[in-house]
Design a protein around this motif. Structure first.
Motif, PDB file in Angstrom:
ATOM      1  N   SER A 109     -11.547  64.167  -5.974  1.00  8.86           N
ATOM      2  CA  SER A 109     -12.445  63.520  -6.164  1.00  8.86           C
ATOM      3  C   SER A 109     -12.017  62.709  -4.695  1.00  8.86           C
ATOM      4  O   SER A 109     -10.412  62.595  -4.554  1.00  8.86           O
ATOM      5  CB  SER A 109     -12.573  62.405  -6.798  1.00  8.86           C
ATOM      6  OG  SER A 109     -13.342  63.398  -7.993  1.00  8.86           O
TER       7      SER A 109
ATOM      8  N   ARG B 296     -19.960  65.797 -10.892  1.00  8.98           N
ATOM      9  CA  ARG B 296     -19.991  65.937  -9.275  1.00  8.98           C
ATOM     10  C   ARG B 296     -20.850  64.783  -9.276  1.00  8.98           C
ATOM     11  O   ARG B 296     -21.760  63.857  -9.632  1.00  8.98           O
ATOM     12  CB  ARG B 296     -21.274  66.964  -8.938  1.00  8.98           C
ATOM     13  CG  ARG B 296     -20.838  69.138  -8.813  1.00  8.98           C
ATOM     14  CD  ARG B 296     -19.481  68.602  -8.188  1.00  8.98           C
ATOM     15  NE  ARG B 296     -18.612  70.187  -8.813  1.00  8.98           N
ATOM     16  CZ  ARG B 296     -18.182  70.352  -9.407  1.00  8.98           C
ATOM     17  NH1 ARG B 296     -17.359  69.703  -9.392  1.00  8.98           N
ATOM     18  NH2 ARG B 296     -17.915  71.707  -9.443  1.00  8.98           N
ATOM     19  N   GLY B 297     -20.146  63.960  -8.401  1.00  4.94           N
ATOM     20  CA  GLY B 297     -20.626  62.722  -8.132  1.00  4.94           C
ATOM     21  C   GLY B 297     -22.348  62.531  -6.957  1.00  4.94           C
ATOM     22  O   GLY B 297     -23.021  63.265  -7.081  1.00  4.94           O
TER      23      GLY B 297
ATOM     24  N   ILE C 293     -16.735  61.415  -5.975  1.00  3.99           N
ATOM     25  CA  ILE C 293     -16.777  62.067  -7.373  1.00  3.99           C
ATOM     26  C   ILE C 293     -16.417  64.297  -7.770  1.00  3.99           C
ATOM     27  O   ILE C 293     -17.950  64.928  -7.451  1.00  3.99           O
ATOM     28  CB  ILE C 293     -17.052  62.197  -8.821  1.00  3.99           C
ATOM     29  CG1 ILE C 293     -17.045  60.740  -9.445  1.00  3.99           C
ATOM     30  CG2 ILE C 293     -17.224  62.437 -10.271  1.00  3.99           C
ATOM     31  CD1 ILE C 293     -17.586  59.736 -10.518  1.00  3.99           C
ATOM     32  N   TYR C 294     -15.758  65.042  -7.726  1.00  2.92           N
ATOM     33  CA  TYR C 294     -16.193  66.002  -8.025  1.00  2.92           C
ATOM     34  C   TYR C 294     -14.607  67.059  -8.592  1.00  2.92           C
ATOM     35  O   TYR C 294     -13.949  66.911  -8.162  1.00  2.92           O
ATOM     36  CB  TYR C 294     -16.263  66.208  -6.168  1.00  2.92           C
ATOM     37  CG  TYR C 294     -16.703  67.816  -6.413  1.00  2.92           C
ATOM     38  CD1 TYR C 294     -17.132  67.968  -5.680  1.00  2.92           C
ATOM     39  CD2 TYR C 294     -15.337  69.272  -6.045  1.00  2.92           C
ATOM     40  CE1 TYR C 294     -17.322  69.430  -5.095  1.00  2.92           C
ATOM     41  CE2 TYR C 294     -15.259  70.322  -5.758  1.00  2.92           C
ATOM     42  CZ  TYR C 294     -16.810  70.324  -5.688  1.00  2.92           C
ATOM     43  OH  TYR C 294     -17.147  72.072  -5.689  1.00  2.92           O
TER      44      TYR C 294
ATOM     45  N   ASP D 106      -9.574  68.642  -9.617  1.00  2.00           N
ATOM     46  CA  ASP D 106      -9.898  66.740  -9.578  1.00  2.00           C
ATOM     47  C   ASP D 106      -9.641  66.977  -8.075  1.00  2.00           C
ATOM     48  O   ASP D 106      -8.799  66.469  -7.161  1.00  2.00           O
ATOM     49  CB  ASP D 106      -8.977  65.665 -10.186  1.00  2.00           C
ATOM     50  CG  ASP D 106     -10.212  64.224  -9.888  1.00  2.00           C
ATOM     51  OD1 ASP D 106     -11.064  64.556  -9.173  1.00  2.00           O
ATOM     52  OD2 ASP D 106      -9.873  63.442 -10.351  1.00  2.00           O
TER      53      ASP D 106
ATOM     54  N   THR E 256     -21.295  59.331  -4.730  1.00  2.21           N
ATOM     55  CA  THR E 256     -19.687  58.565  -4.964  1.00  2.21           C
ATOM     56  C   THR E 256     -18.771  59.922  -4.435  1.00  2.21           C
ATOM     57  O   THR E 256     -19.352  61.207  -4.358  1.00  2.21           O
ATOM     58  CB  THR E 256     -19.770  58.137  -6.505  1.00  2.21           C
ATOM     59  OG1 THR E 256     -19.549  59.272  -6.727  1.00  2.21           O
ATOM     60  CG2 THR E 256     -20.783  57.725  -6.957  1.00  2.21           C
TER      61      THR E 256
ATOM     62  N   PHE F 212     -22.640  59.505 -11.975  1.00  4.49           N
ATOM     63  CA  PHE F 212     -22.397  61.323 -11.683  1.00  4.49           C
ATOM     64  C   PHE F 212     -23.588  62.675 -11.825  1.00  4.49           C
ATOM     65  O   PHE F 212     -23.403  62.306 -13.340  1.00  4.49           O
ATOM     66  CB  PHE F 212     -20.803  62.100 -12.057  1.00  4.49           C
ATOM     67  CG  PHE F 212     -20.299  61.795 -13.728  1.00  4.49           C
ATOM     68  CD1 PHE F 212     -20.770  62.268 -14.470  1.00  4.49           C
ATOM     69  CD2 PHE F 212     -19.857  60.495 -13.941  1.00  4.49           C
ATOM     70  CE1 PHE F 212     -20.067  62.796 -15.875  1.00  4.49           C
ATOM     71  CE2 PHE F 212     -19.150  60.230 -15.257  1.00  4.49           C
ATOM     72  CZ  PHE F 212     -19.451  61.345 -15.792  1.00  4.49           C
TER      73      PHE F 212
END
Length: 130
Positions: A129, A101-102, A107-108, A127, A105, A85
């Motif tokens: 994600s 931020r991924g 991820i957020y 989250d 991936t 990330f």
């Protein structure tokens, strides 16, 4: 009489401006705070006011709001040492947001901090994600 009122108004305004500047200069540095927040579990717990609400998504990818208690809280590592990330810090006078931020991936996540009595506290996070 108008001159006296004007002079008093200006004097009060100047004192308030000076007090605000002094309070601002005594505020905790966010980067220093964040370093300690990441390194010291007890410090981190002392800078989180429980319970608080977070926003996340459920198994059906629907937005939900969850109450985070100290019992359910997991210690966060919000440093930018990750290959999966990118992390960006958005700093305002009384608020800071850490965006993660991924990279290829899901991820957020955003972690929101606020400055209260010249000290930084984790307020909430969002989250989303996947």
């Amino acid at each position: 009489m108008k001159k006296i009122i004007t002079i008093l108004f200006i004097a009060v305004f100047c004192q308030l401006a000076t007090a605000q500047q002094k309070a601002k200069s005594n505020s905790e540095n966010f980067n220093t705070f964040l370093k300690k927040f990441n390194e010291d579990k007890n410090f981190q717990l002392s800078r989180v006011k429980f319970p608080f609400k977070i926003k996340t998504i459920d198994d059906n990818l629907e937005d939900i709001e969850v109450t985070m208690t100290q019992k359910n809280y997991r210690i966060l590592k919000l440093d930018d040492k990750g290959m999966e990330f990118r992390q960006k810090i958005i700093l305002k006078p009384n608020k800071a947001v850490i965006e993660q931020r991924g990279i290829d991936t899901g991820i957020y996540a955003d972690y929101i901090f606020e400055l209260k009595d010249n000290k930084w506290f984790l307020k909430t996070w969002v989250d989303q994600s996947t």
